[in-house]
Every structure is written in structure tokens, then in C-alpha cells.
Design an enzyme around this catalytic site. Sequence first.
Site, PDB file in Angstrom:
ATOM      1  N   LYS A 133      -4.163  -9.782  -2.648  1.00 45.46           N
ATOM      2  CA  LYS A 133      -3.709  -9.339  -1.328  1.00 45.46           C
ATOM      3  C   LYS A 133      -3.757  -7.819  -1.150  1.00 45.46           C
ATOM      4  O   LYS A 133      -3.907  -7.339  -0.026  1.00 45.46           O
ATOM      5  CB  LYS A 133      -2.300  -9.858  -1.042  1.00 45.46           C
ATOM      6  N   ASP A 181       1.618 -13.624   7.317  1.00 47.35           N
ATOM      7  CA  ASP A 181       2.840 -14.090   6.668  1.00 47.35           C
ATOM      8  C   ASP A 181       4.075 -13.823   7.530  1.00 47.35           C
ATOM      9  O   ASP A 181       4.974 -14.669   7.617  1.00 47.35           O
ATOM     10  CB  ASP A 181       3.019 -13.426   5.308  1.00 47.35           C
TER      11      ASP A 181
END
Length: 285
Positions: free
Chosen positions: A67, A104
Site C-alpha cells: 500500500k 478504506d
Amino acid sequence: MTRYAEVIGDPIAQSKSPAIHNYWIERLGLDARYDRQLVAPEGLSDYIASRRADPDWAGCNVTMPHKLAVMPLCDRLDSLAERIGAVNTIVREADGTLTGFNTDAAGFLEPLQAELAKSHYFRMARVLGTGGAARAIVVGLLEHGVTLVLAGRNPDKARAMLEELDPTGEHHAPPLDHFADPTDFAFDERDGCFDLVVNASPLGMEGQPPLEFDFSHVPPGSVVYDIVTAPLETPFLQEAQAKGYDTVDGLAMLIGQAAAAFEKFFGTAPPRDKGDARLRAVLTA
């Protein structure tokens, strides 16, 4: 040619993303597919370069450990991904450039939207954990004016995160074990308040130590949220339910962030029945 997207990580076999996205693809009858791809850290740059050249590749979701590493490989970062400091979704634009997003925060907030749409005179969230997921959650909550109590095994890390993301805010960073012991704190009248308690750590997950938490720290009327997905009904959520709190499980965030990514990949919103009941049945079968 069939348009496709995929999820990348190392390991990747455990990912539920293909089941989610392919369920929606089938429901919509799209000429598309969603795969999983094992990508080791040393192969990440080559993977991005090869996919960038493929016009049928819509993009990918990104899980651990990539990420952060994918950020410099994108041509552009969405402002929210930049603030969170992590990318979990890469979209190949029509001109072949790559944009990095983070869905997210949106996924986490989705089940709370009805409550956050109300007016409150005070909003507070107790967030347990200081990892990447916690950072996205903190940014999302700050966007909605929530005062934060961010607890981690290293309080200095929690304090540094809060000072970076909201240096003028009146937030708090106690040690995680502060919540393990009972408290006799007398909560004030909570009418008109929004209170949230979130386990944003891996504690309580299969193969991980349990989350040591005493519910005397939870104000009346709180929402209790656990982002762990295995098991889905964690001991933390089970105790919250037994005590009468409203709860949100980890599939809510997982499905919510996937829905935001799906629309970016395939240009249409996924089919969402009430509570995603049919999809949940697929994922928990």
C-alpha cells in the site's frame, strides 16, 4: 476483449475481493472479471509496468505489503490517498496513466453515514490500533468532526499520527492497555452525542492475541465496530451485543471499500441489496 481488474499482495490467497467483485459482475452481466495476483515486493515495479501497457486492465486493489510501495509508481494520487499516506486502489485511466486512491475510509464510514448525517453537539471515537487501517479510519472520522482517542501499544506513535493529521485538534493518545482494566468514570448525559468504539487492530483475529478490553470504557448508546473479518463475530462484538450496543462487523468495511473501487474499475455502481445480505451469505458460506 474482457475488461479485468484484480487484487495484488503477498500473500494473496486469503483475499475475499475476487468473491465480492465477481459476485457483482455476475449480477450485472458484465463482460468482465476480477482476479487475484501474487506479487512479491521485488516484482511490484515490473507488475505495474506490464499492466500499465494492457488496455483491458482496469486497475487493481492493493493489499499488504504494497500500500505504501505503489504510491511512487502511480502518476497521480487522489487527495484523500495522499492524506492517508496509502493506496489501496489503482485505476488505469483512458490515456494509460495510473491514479492511486484509498477507498478504506469510505468503506469504513459507509455503515455510519445515517448517524453522521444527524446533528450532534459532540462526537467522539475511541480507536484501538495505530496501523494502516487505523490511519484511514482516523482520516475519515476527522473529516466528520470527530474528536479522537487513539490508543496503541506505542502511545508516541498514536500521538504523532494525531499531531500530523490534525495538529490543532483536542485529541488523546492513551496506551492500549488503558482499556484493559475497568474504569469507574461516570459518563455525562449522552443525549445528542455520537460515540464510537473501533477495534482497528488485528487483535482478536484468528491466529492473533485477544483484544483485552473492558466495556466500562464504553459510553451509553455507543456504536461498537470491529474491522476484523475472521472470525466475523469476534468476542469483542459478541460482548458488545450482549450488553445491548449497536455493532458493525468487518464485512461492512470490506464490502464498502470494494464497492467504491468497483465503480472506479467498471464505471457502474455494484448492486447492493439491503444490508448486502446475499453477498454476505456468499462470503460466509
